[in-house]
Enzyme design. Structure first.
Site, PDB file in Angstrom:
ATOM      1  N   ASP A  82      57.129  33.011  64.923  1.00 48.44           N
ATOM      2  CA  ASP A  82      56.727  34.187  65.097  1.00 48.44           C
ATOM      3  C   ASP A  82      57.909  35.047  65.822  1.00 48.44           C
ATOM      4  O   ASP A  82      58.162  34.386  66.993  1.00 48.44           O
ATOM      5  CB  ASP A  82      55.376  34.236  65.628  1.00 48.44           C
ATOM      6  CG  ASP A  82      54.847  35.637  65.813  1.00 48.44           C
ATOM      7  OD1 ASP A  82      55.033  36.321  64.898  1.00 48.44           O
ATOM      8  OD2 ASP A  82      53.986  35.551  66.586  1.00 48.44           O
ATOM      9  N   HIS A 179      50.350  44.802  70.087  1.00 45.06           N
ATOM     10  CA  HIS A 179      49.922  43.368  70.675  1.00 45.06           C
ATOM     11  C   HIS A 179      49.388  43.382  71.794  1.00 45.06           C
ATOM     12  O   HIS A 179      49.666  44.479  72.437  1.00 45.06           O
ATOM     13  CB  HIS A 179      51.174  42.723  70.648  1.00 45.06           C
ATOM     14  CG  HIS A 179      52.202  42.355  69.508  1.00 45.06           C
ATOM     15  ND1 HIS A 179      53.330  43.110  69.237  1.00 45.06           N
ATOM     16  CD2 HIS A 179      51.897  41.606  68.505  1.00 45.06           C
ATOM     17  CE1 HIS A 179      53.818  42.555  68.225  1.00 45.06           C
ATOM     18  NE2 HIS A 179      52.882  41.807  67.586  1.00 45.06           N
ATOM     19  N   GLY A 180      48.401  42.412  71.980  1.00 46.76           N
ATOM     20  CA  GLY A 180      47.609  42.329  73.393  1.00 46.76           C
ATOM     21  C   GLY A 180      45.997  43.071  73.256  1.00 46.76           C
ATOM     22  O   GLY A 180      45.966  43.557  71.837  1.00 46.76           O
ATOM     23  N   HIS A 207      50.644  42.654  62.115  1.00 47.55           N
ATOM     24  CA  HIS A 207      50.854  42.060  63.515  1.00 47.55           C
ATOM     25  C   HIS A 207      49.707  42.700  64.493  1.00 47.55           C
ATOM     26  O   HIS A 207      49.173  43.902  64.038  1.00 47.55           O
ATOM     27  CB  HIS A 207      52.182  42.309  64.268  1.00 47.55           C
ATOM     28  CG  HIS A 207      53.186  41.341  63.606  1.00 47.55           C
ATOM     29  ND1 HIS A 207      53.481  40.476  64.227  1.00 47.55           N
ATOM     30  CD2 HIS A 207      53.675  40.995  62.258  1.00 47.55           C
ATOM     31  CE1 HIS A 207      54.401  39.512  63.634  1.00 47.55           C
ATOM     32  NE2 HIS A 207      54.340  39.891  62.335  1.00 47.55           N
ATOM     33  N   GLY A 208      49.639  42.073  65.611  1.00 50.77           N
ATOM     34  CA  GLY A 208      48.542  42.666  66.712  1.00 50.77           C
ATOM     35  C   GLY A 208      47.303  42.784  66.250  1.00 50.77           C
ATOM     36  O   GLY A 208      46.576  43.861  66.480  1.00 50.77           O
ATOM     37  N   SER A 210      44.478  41.244  67.023  1.00 52.97           N
ATOM     38  CA  SER A 210      43.652  40.878  68.029  1.00 52.97           C
ATOM     39  C   SER A 210      42.844  42.314  68.289  1.00 52.97           C
ATOM     40  O   SER A 210      43.593  43.350  68.686  1.00 52.97           O
ATOM     41  CB  SER A 210      43.966  40.231  69.140  1.00 52.97           C
ATOM     42  OG  SER A 210      44.343  38.803  68.837  1.00 52.97           O
ATOM     43  N   ASN A 229      48.031  38.642  61.604  1.00 55.87           N
ATOM     44  CA  ASN A 229      48.408  37.717  62.885  1.00 55.87           C
ATOM     45  C   ASN A 229      47.581  37.866  64.070  1.00 55.87           C
ATOM     46  O   ASN A 229      47.184  38.736  64.518  1.00 55.87           O
ATOM     47  CB  ASN A 229      50.115  38.157  63.368  1.00 55.87           C
ATOM     48  CG  ASN A 229      50.863  37.573  62.532  1.00 55.87           C
ATOM     49  OD1 ASN A 229      50.951  36.953  61.673  1.00 55.87           O
ATOM     50  ND2 ASN A 229      52.155  37.822  63.127  1.00 55.87           N
ATOM     51  N   THR A 232      46.381  36.993  70.649  1.00 52.15           N
ATOM     52  CA  THR A 232      45.544  37.273  72.059  1.00 52.15           C
ATOM     53  C   THR A 232      44.345  36.812  72.084  1.00 52.15           C
ATOM     54  O   THR A 232      43.719  36.076  73.323  1.00 52.15           O
ATOM     55  CB  THR A 232      45.629  38.725  72.398  1.00 52.15           C
ATOM     56  OG1 THR A 232      47.110  39.063  72.408  1.00 52.15           O
ATOM     57  CG2 THR A 232      45.079  39.253  73.747  1.00 52.15           C
TER      58      THR A 232
HETATM   59  O1  G3H Z   1      52.718  38.043  66.271  1.00 44.34           O
HETATM   60  C1  G3H Z   1      51.762  37.873  66.697  1.00 44.34           C
HETATM   61  C2  G3H Z   1      50.830  38.726  66.812  1.00 44.34           C
HETATM   62  O2  G3H Z   1      51.177  40.024  66.096  1.00 44.34           O
HETATM   63  C3  G3H Z   1      49.642  38.645  67.373  1.00 44.34           C
HETATM   64  O3  G3H Z   1      48.923  39.985  67.874  1.00 44.34           O
HETATM   65  O4  G3H Z   1      48.218  38.920  70.109  1.00 44.34           O
HETATM   66  O5  G3H Z   1      47.514  41.283  69.203  1.00 44.34           O
HETATM   67  O6  G3H Z   1      46.631  39.252  68.210  1.00 44.34           O
HETATM   68  P1  G3H Z   1      47.681  39.891  69.047  1.00 44.34           P
HETATM   69 ZN    ZN Z   2      53.292  40.118  66.441  1.00 49.98          ZN
END
Ligand code: G3H
Ligand code: ZN
Length: 283
Positions: A82, A179-180, A207-208, A210, A229, A232
């Site tokens: 990743d 992310h986060g 992505h991101g 969460s 994905n 977090t």
């Molecule tokens: O590549 C990993 C992610 O995009 C995870 O994102 O931490 O917001 O769940 P996240």
């Molecule tokens: Zn990511």
């Protein structure tokens, strides 16, 4: 079964209109937890590690853990790099046995992103390993990389050009996720996603995820997202369960006890996400 690549997984997801959940794993318990969720729901699954996880434990350790999880599994499992930061890390991951690679040149100007991505696809295509790349910038902090405020969303025309120029197998898009943890509710640019989907035939990656409401994730899947994905929320689930266990039992010294608590909490979390992705029952 042995590890599979993400190529067939994501093409099947695209053709059957669901998404495969991709879960960041950071220790053995998280690997076991993700596999348990996948088997309970009979879902194909992607486990992935960031460069900092590899720095922490080494690609061989993650490969060993994920291989051990997959070898007797009743569902397909892929191991993905990743946010691969450079060519040498891609080589390292491929050598360790990873079955899917991301090269993230999204912080670079377009032509440099194309150049680094093409270099990685040339390496990987010769050995049948699919490559994910990113265009536009997902906000927030991922691993050791932080995007600045107001970073650019993916331009649909540029996405078409980028895919043609690089030969990638899947494309991570920037449509308003970060992310986060989010402050407030994220607003996804779903029209942009549909526009990208119209111009690009490779599976698209979110992505991101969460903290993105389930309905927004489901709608993004309807509009072409094939891989979602999560990192977090898994970290928070694992660490929250470990913390609670240690607070309730301050005399506890057996790592297996709090490890088990973390593992169970992550399995619940992953099952919930798999249901949102629509991948339950697809293996
Ligand atoms: O590549 C990993 C992610 O995009 C995870 O994102 O931490 O917001 O769940 P996240
Ligand atoms: Zn990511």
């Amino acid at each position: 079964m042995s590890l599979v690549t993400t190529k067939e997984m994501l093409n099947d997801a695209r053709d059957r209109h669901y998404a495969v959940g991709a879960f960041n794993v950071e220790n053995m318990e998280m690997v076991q937890a993700v596999l348990a969720a996948a088997e309970r729901l009979r879902a194909p699954v992607i486990m992935q590690t960031t460069p900092s996880a590899i720095k922490y434990a080494g690609a061989d350790y993650f490969y060993g853990n994920v291989f051990a999880a997959a070898k007797d599994a009743c569902v397909p499992v892929a191991l993905h790099l990743d946010h691969g930061s450079d060519y040498s890390l891609a080589v390292q991951a491929v050598r360790a046995g990873y079955t899917s690679i991301m090269i993230d040149g999204s912080k670079m100007p377009l032509e440099s992103n194309i150049q680094i991505t093409r270099k990685v696809t040339e390496l990987c295509s010769s050995i049948g390993i699919p490559v994910e790349a990113e265009l536009g910038k997902v906000g927030g902090k991922e691993d050791d990389l932080e995007a600045g405020p107001g970073e650019a969303y993916t331009d649909p025309g540029e996405a078409e050009y980028f895919v043609e120029q690089t030969g990638i197998s899947s494309l991570a898009v920037a449509i308003g996720t970060a992310h986060g943890f989010y402050q407030g509710e994220p607003q996804l640019d779903l029209q942009r996603l549909s526009d990208i989907k119209r111009r690009v035939s490779v599976p698209l990656v979110l992505h991101g995820a969460s903290g993105v409401p389930a309905e927004a994730v489901a709608e993004s899947i309807r509009r072409g997202i094939c891989k979602v994905n999560y990192a977090t929320e898994l970290r928070a689930a694992y660490t929250g369960a470990v913390r609670e266990t240690l607070e309730n039992q301050p005399e506890l010294i057996d790592p297996k006890i709090f490890g088990k608590a973390g593992r169970e909490r992550v399995t619940e979390q992953v099952m919930e996400k798999m249901k949102v992705c629509g991948c339950a029952g697809k293996a």
